[in-house]
Design an enzyme around this catalytic site. Structure first.
Site: not given
Length: 345
Positions: A202, A227, A292, A295, A318, A327
């Site tokens: 990120r 995050k 993004h 990514r 995640h 994805y």
């Protein structure tokens, strides 16, 4: 001169000032010169950053919550701080609560109930075409505020959430990524973009990196306090390591791996989109590519090369595998093997 009206809006998660006026060629040329100005065909309005200078320029006075509301927001901020929520989450949640309490500034906080939440959703969120993600932030803030600060009659569980949008992540081909990463002659810009893609970072994670986070012995990059306040490690490409060594010799960063104009200070995250924009212009890619996307492309290309989804989840940081599973819907590996019946006609 036509009448100009303004409105505080939230556009793609960002606070902006929308400007409305009847079509006027002279005024359009003047407006185009304003810094950060953009046209939205959806809003049918020009809009620019919501900052103090622009508020003064257009004489905008923001509505605020009542004195009680402001006090409650401060209590909420202190609670979030004591629970060690990240700075971004504290800002997002307190701004969301501020918007909600401003809407009901003439009503005592103690009298707000579930029906008011529905009214706010209909009369503010939907009426202003705000995104479902913003509505979700509002719900999160309200639920946390009333469950932690208020011992109230409001039924937290009955606050409904918006139906989530089924949007697929935007992905570039490997050929497009290669063009973008190789076009910059500026080594710092080239290295930053390459590191985002090669490690699936990120933007905030990139600018927070320090030289000590690059472990050349173990060929890993340590991403600290990402995050969700989580640390994680990602593999370091040998090609990136060579690029980083070349970059380090030339720029000699002191504290952060990528520093701004002042030594020891991190590179301004807000400048990164311009670095990408320059690359896109040079290679002639007209898609609305954001950082993004790199990514997303990293994750999709890993999946297409046979990397297990569980590892990709760890590499991206995640919490839920469901987030990573999206994805599988944009990977073309299996789809390309399907033969269209059109070919047999």
């Amino acid at each position: 001169m036509p009448t100009i009206t303004t409105k505080l809006i939230r556009y793609k998660g960002e606070k902006r000032i929308a400007i409305y006026f009847e079509k006027n060629a002279e005024l359009i040329q003047r407006v185009k010169k304003l810094e950060g100005i953009r046209w939205s065909s959806t809003l049918k309005a020009w809009h620019l950053p919501d900052n103090e200078a622009n508020r003064i320029r257009f004489k905008i006075v923001e509505n605020l919550p009542s004195a009680e509301g402001l006090q409650q927001i401060e209590l909420f901020k202190k609670y979030l701080l004591s629970k060690r929520y990240s700075e971004n989450t504290i800002k997002t949640y307190s701004e969301a609560l501020k918007s909600f309490l401003t809407f009901f500034r003439d009503k005592k906080v103690s009298e707000i109930d579930n029906q008011d939440v529905i009214t706010y959703n209909n009369e503010f969120v939907l009426k202003n075409n705000l995104s479902s993600s913003y509505q979700n932030q509002i719900v999160n803030a309200i639920k946390l505020y009333f469950s932690s600060i208020q011992d109230r009659k409001i039924e937290i569980e009955k606050i409904h959430r918006p139906k989530s949008e089924k949007k697929l992540p935007n992905v570039l081909s490997k050929e497009e990524v290669k063009l973008i990463l190789e076009v910059h002659s500026n080594l710092k810009h080239k290295t930053m973009l390459s590191l985002i893609y090669s490690c699936g970072l990120r933007c905030g994670e990139l600018v927070a990196l320090k030289p000590i986070h690059i472990d050349s012995k173990r060929n890993i990059v340590l991403i600290k306090n990402a995050k969700g306040r989580k640390d994680r490690i990602v593999p370091l490409s040998p090609k990136i390591l060579e690029m980083l060594r070349e970059y380090y010799k030339l720029y000699k960063p002191i504290t952060y791996l990528f520093e701004g104009q002042n030594a020891g200070t991190p590179y301004d995250e807000r400048s990164l989109p311009q670095v990408l924009k320059q690359a896109l212009k040079k290679v002639g890619i007209t898609k609305p590519v954001t950082l993004h996307w790199l990514r997303h492309s990293y994750a999709t290309h890993l999946l297409e090369s046979g990397t297990d989804l569980r590892y990709i989840q760890e590499l991206l940081g995640h919490n839920s595998s469901k987030t990573t599973e999206i994805y599988t819907h944009v990977s073309t590996k299996s789809i390309q093997q399907i033969k269209s019946p059109f070919d047999d006609l």
